[in-house]
Design an enzyme around this catalytic site. Sequence first.
Site, PDB file in Angstrom:
ATOM      1  N   LYS A 584       0.834  -1.210   0.000  1.00  0.00           N
ATOM      2  CA  LYS A 584       0.000   0.000   0.000  1.00  0.00           C
ATOM      3  C   LYS A 584       0.866   1.257   0.000  1.00  0.00           C
ATOM      4  O   LYS A 584       0.673   2.163  -0.812  1.00  0.00           O
ATOM      5  CB  LYS A 584      -0.944   0.012   1.217  1.00  0.00           C
ATOM      6  CG  LYS A 584      -1.877  -1.186   1.283  1.00  0.00           C
ATOM      7  CD  LYS A 584      -2.811  -1.126   2.483  1.00  0.00           C
ATOM      8  CE  LYS A 584      -2.105  -1.150   3.840  1.00  0.00           C
ATOM      9  NZ  LYS A 584      -1.451  -2.421   4.187  1.00  0.00           N
ATOM     10  N   ARG A 659     -10.016   0.332   8.854  1.00  0.00           N
ATOM     11  CA  ARG A 659      -9.626  -1.061   9.063  1.00  0.00           C
ATOM     12  C   ARG A 659     -10.693  -1.854   9.812  1.00  0.00           C
ATOM     13  O   ARG A 659     -10.494  -3.037  10.046  1.00  0.00           O
ATOM     14  CB  ARG A 659      -8.327  -1.114   9.867  1.00  0.00           C
ATOM     15  CG  ARG A 659      -7.105  -1.248   8.998  1.00  0.00           C
ATOM     16  CD  ARG A 659      -5.899  -1.525   9.863  1.00  0.00           C
ATOM     17  NE  ARG A 659      -4.779  -1.885   9.036  1.00  0.00           N
ATOM     18  CZ  ARG A 659      -3.563  -1.340   9.117  1.00  0.00           C
ATOM     19  NH1 ARG A 659      -3.318  -0.441   9.994  1.00  0.00           N
ATOM     20  NH2 ARG A 659      -2.605  -1.732   8.336  1.00  0.00           N
ATOM     21  N   ARG A 698      11.229  -5.462   5.009  1.00  0.00           N
ATOM     22  CA  ARG A 698      10.888  -4.050   4.771  1.00  0.00           C
ATOM     23  C   ARG A 698      11.818  -3.114   5.541  1.00  0.00           C
ATOM     24  O   ARG A 698      12.180  -3.356   6.678  1.00  0.00           O
ATOM     25  CB  ARG A 698       9.447  -3.783   5.184  1.00  0.00           C
ATOM     26  CG  ARG A 698       9.134  -2.289   5.292  1.00  0.00           C
ATOM     27  CD  ARG A 698       7.686  -1.988   5.229  1.00  0.00           C
ATOM     28  NE  ARG A 698       6.903  -2.629   6.267  1.00  0.00           N
ATOM     29  CZ  ARG A 698       5.561  -2.655   6.260  1.00  0.00           C
ATOM     30  NH1 ARG A 698       4.892  -2.085   5.277  1.00  0.00           N
ATOM     31  NH2 ARG A 698       4.912  -3.257   7.226  1.00  0.00           N
ATOM     32  N   ARG A 731      10.884  -1.325  11.146  1.00  0.00           N
ATOM     33  CA  ARG A 731       9.839  -1.091  12.138  1.00  0.00           C
ATOM     34  C   ARG A 731       9.891  -2.155  13.219  1.00  0.00           C
ATOM     35  O   ARG A 731      10.146  -3.320  12.944  1.00  0.00           O
ATOM     36  CB  ARG A 731       8.468  -1.147  11.449  1.00  0.00           C
ATOM     37  CG  ARG A 731       8.013   0.164  10.883  1.00  0.00           C
ATOM     38  CD  ARG A 731       6.861  -0.016   9.943  1.00  0.00           C
ATOM     39  NE  ARG A 731       5.716  -0.703  10.537  1.00  0.00           N
ATOM     40  CZ  ARG A 731       4.553  -0.874   9.906  1.00  0.00           C
ATOM     41  NH1 ARG A 731       4.396  -0.409   8.687  1.00  0.00           N
ATOM     42  NH2 ARG A 731       3.563  -1.506  10.495  1.00  0.00           N
ATOM     43  N   ARG A 742      -0.678  -9.555  12.944  1.00  0.00           N
ATOM     44  CA  ARG A 742      -1.333  -8.507  12.165  1.00  0.00           C
ATOM     45  C   ARG A 742      -2.160  -9.107  11.031  1.00  0.00           C
ATOM     46  O   ARG A 742      -3.242  -8.614  10.707  1.00  0.00           O
ATOM     47  CB  ARG A 742      -0.283  -7.528  11.602  1.00  0.00           C
ATOM     48  CG  ARG A 742       0.169  -6.502  12.658  1.00  0.00           C
ATOM     49  CD  ARG A 742       1.569  -5.969  12.425  1.00  0.00           C
ATOM     50  NE  ARG A 742       1.725  -5.294  11.153  1.00  0.00           N
ATOM     51  CZ  ARG A 742       2.885  -5.111  10.529  1.00  0.00           C
ATOM     52  NH1 ARG A 742       4.000  -5.541  11.096  1.00  0.00           N
ATOM     53  NH2 ARG A 742       2.939  -4.488   9.389  1.00  0.00           N
TER      54      ARG A 742
HETATM   55  P1  ADP Z   1       2.130  -1.710   3.250  1.00  0.00           P
HETATM   56  O1  ADP Z   1       2.125  -0.236   3.183  1.00  0.00           O
HETATM   57  O2  ADP Z   1       0.969  -2.328   2.532  1.00  0.00           O
HETATM   58  O3  ADP Z   1       2.282  -2.246   4.608  1.00  0.00           O
HETATM   59  P2  ADP Z   1       4.699  -1.553   1.856  1.00  0.00           P
HETATM   60  O4  ADP Z   1       4.382  -0.716   0.693  1.00  0.00           O
HETATM   61  O5  ADP Z   1       5.471  -0.954   2.942  1.00  0.00           O
HETATM   62  O6  ADP Z   1       3.378  -2.237   2.415  1.00  0.00           O
HETATM   63  O7  ADP Z   1       5.418  -2.845   1.281  1.00  0.00           O
HETATM   64  C1  ADP Z   1       5.911  -3.857   2.167  1.00  0.00           C
HETATM   65  C2  ADP Z   1       7.280  -4.343   1.718  1.00  0.00           C
HETATM   66  O8  ADP Z   1       7.175  -5.097   0.514  1.00  0.00           O
HETATM   67  C3  ADP Z   1       8.214  -3.212   1.437  1.00  0.00           C
HETATM   68  O9  ADP Z   1       9.478  -3.609   1.875  1.00  0.00           O
HETATM   69  C4  ADP Z   1       8.167  -3.084  -0.070  1.00  0.00           C
HETATM   70  O10 ADP Z   1       9.400  -2.609  -0.564  1.00  0.00           O
HETATM   71  C5  ADP Z   1       7.897  -4.481  -0.536  1.00  0.00           C
HETATM   72  N1  ADP Z   1       7.022  -4.537  -1.695  1.00  0.00           N
HETATM   73  C6  ADP Z   1       5.945  -3.769  -1.967  1.00  0.00           C
HETATM   74  N2  ADP Z   1       5.346  -4.163  -3.111  1.00  0.00           N
HETATM   75  C7  ADP Z   1       6.062  -5.217  -3.578  1.00  0.00           C
HETATM   76  C8  ADP Z   1       5.959  -6.062  -4.732  1.00  0.00           C
HETATM   77  N3  ADP Z   1       4.960  -5.918  -5.623  1.00  0.00           N
HETATM   78  N4  ADP Z   1       6.873  -7.040  -4.890  1.00  0.00           N
HETATM   79  C9  ADP Z   1       7.854  -7.214  -3.980  1.00  0.00           C
HETATM   80  N5  ADP Z   1       8.008  -6.443  -2.872  1.00  0.00           N
HETATM   81  C10 ADP Z   1       7.135  -5.452  -2.669  1.00  0.00           C
HETATM   82  P1  ADP Z   2       0.813  -2.399   7.809  1.00  0.00           P
HETATM   83  O1  ADP Z   2       2.190  -2.548   7.325  1.00  0.00           O
HETATM   84  O2  ADP Z   2       0.381  -3.552   8.662  1.00  0.00           O
HETATM   85  O3  ADP Z   2      -0.180  -2.033   6.770  1.00  0.00           O
HETATM   86  P2  ADP Z   2       0.418   0.160   9.197  1.00  0.00           P
HETATM   87  O4  ADP Z   2       1.618   0.968   9.106  1.00  0.00           O
HETATM   88  O5  ADP Z   2      -0.741   0.519   8.369  1.00  0.00           O
HETATM   89  O6  ADP Z   2       0.857  -1.343   8.961  1.00  0.00           O
HETATM   90  O7  ADP Z   2      -0.077   0.101  10.705  1.00  0.00           O
HETATM   91  C1  ADP Z   2       0.790  -0.178  11.771  1.00  0.00           C
HETATM   92  C2  ADP Z   2      -0.011  -0.327  13.044  1.00  0.00           C
HETATM   93  O8  ADP Z   2      -0.684   0.881  13.324  1.00  0.00           O
HETATM   94  C3  ADP Z   2      -1.075  -1.379  12.998  1.00  0.00           C
HETATM   95  O9  ADP Z   2      -0.580  -2.657  13.317  1.00  0.00           O
HETATM   96  C4  ADP Z   2      -2.040  -0.862  14.059  1.00  0.00           C
HETATM   97  O10 ADP Z   2      -1.581  -1.128  15.357  1.00  0.00           O
HETATM   98  C5  ADP Z   2      -1.986   0.626  13.859  1.00  0.00           C
HETATM   99  N1  ADP Z   2      -3.004   1.075  12.902  1.00  0.00           N
HETATM  100  C6  ADP Z   2      -2.803   1.600  11.689  1.00  0.00           C
HETATM  101  N2  ADP Z   2      -3.954   1.929  11.088  1.00  0.00           N
HETATM  102  C7  ADP Z   2      -4.931   1.576  11.935  1.00  0.00           C
HETATM  103  C8  ADP Z   2      -6.342   1.652  11.892  1.00  0.00           C
HETATM  104  N3  ADP Z   2      -7.005   2.139  10.816  1.00  0.00           N
HETATM  105  N4  ADP Z   2      -7.030   1.214  12.964  1.00  0.00           N
HETATM  106  C9  ADP Z   2      -6.407   0.760  14.023  1.00  0.00           C
HETATM  107  N5  ADP Z   2      -5.099   0.644  14.123  1.00  0.00           N
HETATM  108  C10 ADP Z   2      -4.355   1.045  13.103  1.00  0.00           C
END
Ligand code: ADP
Ligand code: ADP
Length: 787
Positions: A584, A659, A698, A731, A742
């Site tokens: 995302k 969420r 990541r 993280r 998660r």
């Molecule tokens: P989110 O915001 O959904 O938690 P991230 O965008 O941070 O996810 O992506 C999670 C990890 O996976 C990051 O380290 C990113 O560089 C990697 N990643 C994202 N999209 C892809 C993909 N299509 N193929 C391989 N790795 C990816």
């Molecule tokens: P991910 O890589 O899992 O997509 P995020 O960076 O979006 O992680 O979220 C990290 C943490 O922040 C989650 O595990 C949760 O504890 C909290 N969090 C983020 N967004 C929400 C939400 N919409 N509602 C509740 N908790 C949230």
Amino acid sequence: MVPMEIEAKYAILDEQTGTQLRATRRLAGFKVTPGRHLSLHDTYLDTATGDIRAAGLACRRRVANGRGLLTLKGLGSAQASVHTREETEIEAPEPFDPSPTTWPEGALRERVLSLIGDRPLIPQFTIDQDRLARKVREPKGPTVAELAIDTGHISYGGDSILFTELEIELAPGATPDVLAEILDALSGLPGLAAQPTSKFERGLAFAARVGKQALAEEQVCADDPFGVAVCKVLRPHFFRMQAHEAGTYAGTDPEELHDMRVAIRRMRTVLWIARPYLDMDALGPVTKGLRRAADILGAVRDMDVFRQKTEAYIADKGAKAADFVSLFAVWDAEYARRRNELLRYLGSRRYGRLKEALWTHLAPAAPANSPQGLPALDPSVRVDEVVPGIARQRLAALLEHGTGIGTGKLSLAGYHALRIDGKRLRYTLEVFRGVLGPEVGDAIEVLKKLQDASGDLQDAVVAVAHLEAVGSFGTWEPPRQPGSLWQSGPACGRGPDTPLPTGLRRYLRARKSEIKAFVAKAPATWQRFLDDHVPEQITTAAAALEAATLRGESIMLTLQDHKENAMAHNPTYVILMGPPASGKGTQAERLQELLALPHVASGDLFRYNLKNETPLGLRAKAYMDKGELVPDDITIAMVLDRLARPDCAKGALLDGFPRTLPQAAALDTALAEKGSGIDLVLNIKVPDDVLIERVTGRRLCRQCGASYHIKFASPQTEGVCDKCGGELYQRDDDTEPVARKRLEVYDNQTSPLIEYYASKGVLVAIDGDQSIDEVTAALRGAIEARL
Ligand code: ADP
Ligand code: ADP
Ligand code: ZN
């Protein structure tokens, strides 16, 4: 067959190298004759409409030691320092008559006449030079090449630029490996830098800059293809970079290095600002090379600034010079090391390759000196179509960082980021001023002031770090500082427990209090910035340009235009849904430019609060650590508050929110109050096992939040953000057990939202188990189809 000219060109960077080249008797296995001096006066001729230039040729009249010559040269191509071009030459009768009908009959005259018809030839610019022409010959055999050491200037309209240059031209009949041998022998000589541009090309560009009529050509116009506009913007900086090469090498005037660095920094910033619309893969060698150049020059510049400020302090305060001896000893050693690295770099093939890569994109193309344009993702996109979006995004980024100032919660890194945002916004306005309108002039002035203040802060922060390192380790930098050029070993005898001399301690305190003073004044400075109505000015200029574009001054409306037009009345909300690490954040960053909406990520908001230790952040921490969701009431309040900020007036790209069903309901209610709603939900689907690998690998940028992966999306330099140079970190909750938790939470609490949005008809599923680019393409497709 047209005779070909093959020659190598180098800029001579210092006096000593020039002297050495003039005196050399042997080169590789060849003898070099003493040679003779020629005084050359060249005038380049073309029609007012540039017909000769348009044919890829240059017409030169040369007076060499009283004798007149006319030459028609192909513009040719350069490979690092080696230029290849066609050339025909005839004697030109004196006194010279610029009308070709009076010239001696022959191929040259016919060619020129066929190009220009009855349009008159007029002088373009002149090049005057003193040439020492030396022959390179086999010990007892024929001449294989001519070595020319030129000193002179290119003049146009009363203005001129100087050059000192080495040219090695292959003799007719000599084989190219002879040239290779000679170049090899020269490669040991430091003060030479490969010169990929010919004097003619430089003359043209110089004339384009100086000449009023020609200057108009270099101005960015609203209907320029975007790639062409960027090319116009970069070109003068490219020449400026080269113009200050020799001065930088000489090192006598620190401002030369500063100017060269500014030119490089400008090119980097412009490319960064323009990157969403350019083919950055094709520009890879350029961005990488510029980054390296900027690092190497910056390392020296920082030390120059430190020295200047310190000496000013000593003079000003009447401080005891003896107290600073140890500091300057460390400084001297480190400075010598950095300057050496810089000198090696300037003479390196690497730097030559950077200039070559730049020139590949910046060289003027036929017809008539028009810029060929940088590779754009969509070559039809025009400047006026994208500039409003760019200006708004840059403004939004600055305001976003600025909000921290009032709270007093901004870290020094935050101020640094703010400064970079300010710089990017200012360059955006400067570069596209001709398109955005003169109204942005005031904004530029205000931004400059803001930047000066924060530049001093940056200097002070850097200075304190060095002073502390000198105090504790006796070295310029603390050991193993990430991203530092510093390698190893103390530079002077000061051990860790030797106390700093009083004068130095006082100086350290003074520099620290500079930081405190800045931070104390920051809210007022920021408020003044806001009071000066800079944001309004920029928004108004962007909107006006947009309106003009929509009124039909532009024919091609992009998705961006449609969107921004629509958004003026009705904000757009797009949700990126998907399990943890589905991509995302990565995708949001890429879609931001297409959507021109601020990226609102609940996870990022929590982490921001956590980093700044706000009560909200401290409350959220316990849940985040365990991989659980933060309670709805806190989360909803935080996100809705964010959506109420001015930069979200046009909507938002939501990531990680909602969420839960209650969050979704609260969002719907809040949007409905504004007569709006969710336009599109993009659900990124990825299998669990893939997610675990993505989570654990990541890495995030501490400064800008950009997402990397140790395997799938690694940065150019390990641990350092490509975008902003910030430090990468992992993280706390990106461990396998927390990630599994998660995922479970996602299945239980978030997946019901899929049904919820599907029933509203706004859901689109995207296969997230593809490469990052493929996922972006799928998302783009869905957005373009639905919005
Ligand atoms: P989110 O915001 O959904 O938690 P991230 O965008 O941070 O996810 O992506 C999670 C990890 O996976 C990051 O380290 C990113 O560089 C990697 N990643 C994202 N999209 C892809 C993909 N299509 N193929 C391989 N790795 C990816
Ligand atoms: P991910 O890589 O899992 O997509 P995020 O960076 O979006 O992680 O979220 C990290 C943490 O922040 C989650 O595990 C949760 O504890 C909290 N969090 C983020 N967004 C929400 C939400 N919409 N509602 C509740 N908790 C949230
Ligand atoms: Zn970053």
